[in-house]
Scaffold this motif. Structure first.
Motif, mmCIF file in Angstrom:
data_model
loop_
_atom_site.group_PDB
_atom_site.id
_atom_site.type_symbol
_atom_site.label_atom_id
_atom_site.label_comp_id
_atom_site.label_asym_id
_atom_site.label_seq_id
_atom_site.Cartn_x
_atom_site.Cartn_y
_atom_site.Cartn_z
ATOM 1 N N GLU A 15 0.955 -1.412 0.033
ATOM 2 C CA GLU A 15 0.022 0.168 -0.006
ATOM 3 C C GLU A 15 0.849 1.263 -0.026
ATOM 4 N N GLU B 207 -1.907 5.304 2.476
ATOM 5 C CA GLU B 207 -1.995 3.898 2.567
ATOM 6 C C GLU B 207 -3.564 3.474 2.808
ATOM 7 N N ALA C 174 -6.145 1.194 0.223
ATOM 8 C CA ALA C 174 -6.768 -0.112 0.944
ATOM 9 C C ALA C 174 -8.254 -0.082 0.504
ATOM 10 N N ALA D 198 -6.750 -3.433 -3.055
ATOM 11 C CA ALA D 198 -6.632 -4.200 -1.761
ATOM 12 C C ALA D 198 -6.458 -5.709 -2.160
#
Length: 218
Positions: free
Chosen positions: A100, A112, A116, A122
């Motif tokens: 990330e 990050e 996500a 992700a």
């Protein structure tokens, strides 16, 4: 004149975290490939690569080995077509990276946590075989495997525009590019190719392209 294009994976690296160099073993293997190509060539060998350090290092080593074996080598630098697939995140073209933090670093102001939240990225980061997951993904945010294979086929076809005496063109690229092209040849994902393995394309004067898997590095 039929043009022959070898699409090869870069040499061995210790990881894919960052723009890392090829290992000494990887350079030696690339030089061996260059020497073998020189033994088969009846004209100059053209060597090109993607823009990453690992592809440029590999291409330079292939060229070095071919020259040491007596071949005339034309080093034509970086070819944009050999880049990894184009993926887009927050309106930015991002490289296929493995964290990330590495994705966020490519986008000003992105965190990050922002990465996500985007389901594709992700899931990419948790897939055991990220490239294979991308190859099979029906709607990635950017290039899918078919788009990459089409790009490479168009690039290969353009070699027919040349009427010089080049015996081979060696193009050093990345695993996702080779796996995308191999789907067209085999009907499915071949998994990670070995270092310096890949595909061969025969390009006819009418710009038709015939791809086949190389059983081993040339």
């Amino acid at each position: 004149m039929t043009q022959r294009l070898f699409l090869l994976r870069h040499g061995e690296v210790t990881s894919h975290r960052g723009d890392v160099p090829v290992t000494e073993k990887g350079l030696q293997t690339a030089e061996q490939v260059g020497r073998r190509l020189a033994a088969r060539a009846d004209g100059p060998i053209r060597v090109i690569s993607g823009e990453t350090r690992r592809t440029r290092d590999t291409a330079a080593a292939v060229a070095r080995g071919a020259r040491e074996a007596g071949a005339e080598v034309l080093e034509d630098g970086v070819a944009f077509a050999l880049r990894n697939p184009d993926l887009y995140l927050a309106g930015v073209r991002v490289d296929m990276v493995s964290s990330e933090a590495a994705f966020a670093a490519q986008i000003p102001g992105f965190t990050e946590a922002d990465v996500a939240k985007v389901s594709f990225f992700a899931e990419w980061l948790t897939a055991p075989d990220r490239v294979g997951w991308w190859v099979r993904h029906p709607e990635p945010p950017g290039d899918d495997a078919t788009a990459v294979a089409d790009r490479i086929r168009t690039f290969a076809a353009s070699l027919a525009d040349r009427d010089d005496a080049t015996a081979f063109t060696v193009a050093v690229t990345h695993s996702p590019v080779l796996r995308a092209c191999a789907v067209e040849v085999t009907g499915g994902d071949i998994g990670e190719p070995r270092w310096l393995a890949g595909l061969e394309a025969e390009v006819s004067a009418d710009r038709s392209v015939r791809l086949q898997l190389l059983p081993e590095a040339p």
